[in-house]
Design an enzyme around this catalytic site. Structure first.
Site, PDB file in Angstrom:
ATOM      1  CG  ASP A  15      10.086 -11.163   2.054  1.00  0.00           C
ATOM      2  OD1 ASP A  15      10.673 -10.349   2.776  1.00  0.00           O
ATOM      3  OD2 ASP A  15      10.363 -11.383   0.869  1.00  0.00           O
ATOM      4  NE  ARG A  37      11.397  -9.782  -3.579  1.00  0.00           N
ATOM      5  CZ  ARG A  37      11.324 -10.185  -2.316  1.00  0.00           C
ATOM      6  NH1 ARG A  37      10.466 -11.120  -1.978  1.00  0.00           N
ATOM      7  NH2 ARG A  37      12.109  -9.668  -1.398  1.00  0.00           N
ATOM      8  N   PRO A  53      -8.595 -10.422 -14.975  1.00  0.00           N
ATOM      9  CG  PRO A  53     -10.185  -8.725 -15.229  1.00  0.00           C
ATOM     10  CD  PRO A  53      -9.028  -9.374 -15.914  1.00  0.00           C
ATOM     11  CD  GLU A 108     -14.979  -4.285 -22.695  1.00  0.00           C
ATOM     12  OE1 GLU A 108     -15.523  -5.083 -21.914  1.00  0.00           O
ATOM     13  OE2 GLU A 108     -14.729  -3.104 -22.383  1.00  0.00           O
TER      14      GLU A 108
END
Ligand code: SAM
Length: 251
Positions: free
Chosen positions: A172, A157, A92, A119
């Protein structure tokens, strides 16, 4: 052909997503390969330990550096990959994943992905083993596996041949710099709700114009920030000005 080499303590998590739909077909066609490596296979103790207590104390456990270094080195050697092969840590704390990054990654022939757990990983892995750190958004998952699958799906993709021309990713959302226009299919009237006439008219120029304008309208409504970095024609700008004027009149 693009090959993803994934290091994880839960290879089984990938079974279902990789065995269905577009990504399954791409693997069968030899356009994509996903090689899963269990990090525990690179441990040398009886319990196959991959984590340990954090130095300095604190909650949770930290992924040990040795199995991760050995695992990545094994992949690089056994697949004859350069030591500079893109080696991505899912975290993150990484740069936020988006369609541009997916497009860049889809040009690669090989990519190593490390899935964290607990962690997170020992800092020396980040400093000396990985070449890139990717986050799939500002929230914290229990592990990097789902994040890796998101990256694999979005990148795969875009590899030529993976998605048929009928389902082409060219229109898209985010690929065009706009959100995609609304979509309709049969029946043309459903419970009294009608599809727009223009889409049934067979008039291709009018349909293309409608789709462009509805994409602009939707982007202005939901993601006006995207309009700042998108290439817009004079017609697009005129239409957006009209929409903004309309909005001001309605307010
Ligand atoms: N303590 C870490 C921190 O604050 O940065 C978060 C650890 S998280 C519980 C465990 C693992 O899940 C991470 O090492 C990473 O591999 C993965 N992960 C969690 N959220 C993620 C996200 N948004 N994007 C990518 N990977 C994520």
């Amino acid at each position: 052909m693009m090959r993803f080499h994934v290091l994880t303590i839960f290879p089984g998590m990938f079974d279902s997503p990789l065995s269905l739909s577009i990504i399954a077909r791409a693997q069968k066609q030899g356009l994509v390969e996903v090689n899963l490596h269990n990090i525990r296979d690179f441990t040398h103790d009886r319990h196959n330990t991959v984590d340990d207590y954090p130095f300095g104390g604190g909650p949770g456990m930290v992924m040990k550096p040795d199995p991760l270094f050995e695992g990545v080195e094994h992949v690089r050697e056994s697949e004859s990959l350069d030591e500079n092969v893109p080696t991505v840590l899912m975290t993150p704390q990484g740069r936020q994943f988006n369609q541009r990054i997916a497009e860049d990654l889809s040009d690669l022939s090989d990519m190593v992905i490390i899935c964290g757990r607990y962690e997170g990983v020992d800092e020396r892995v980040r400093q000396n083993l990985v070449t890139d750190e990717i986050s799939i958004g500002d929230y914290v998952l229990g592990g990097g596996e789902l994040a890796a699958m998101v990256v694999i799906d979005a990148v795969a993709r875009l590899i030529p041949g993976v998605v048929g021309s009928a389902e082409s990713p060219a229109n898209d959302s985010h690929t065009t710099g706009l959100l995609q226009h609304p979509l309709y299919t049969r029946p043309s009237v459903f419970r009294g709700m009608e599809a727009p006439d223009v889409l049934l008219s067979g008039h291709h120029a009018e349909i293309t114009k409608w789709q462009r304008w509805e994409a602009l309208r939707r982007t202005l409504e939901r993601r006006p920030d995207m309009l700042e970095s998108t290439e817009l024609s004079p017609d697009d700008r005129r239409f957006l000005d009209e929409l903004r004027d309309e909005r001001e009149r309605d307010d």
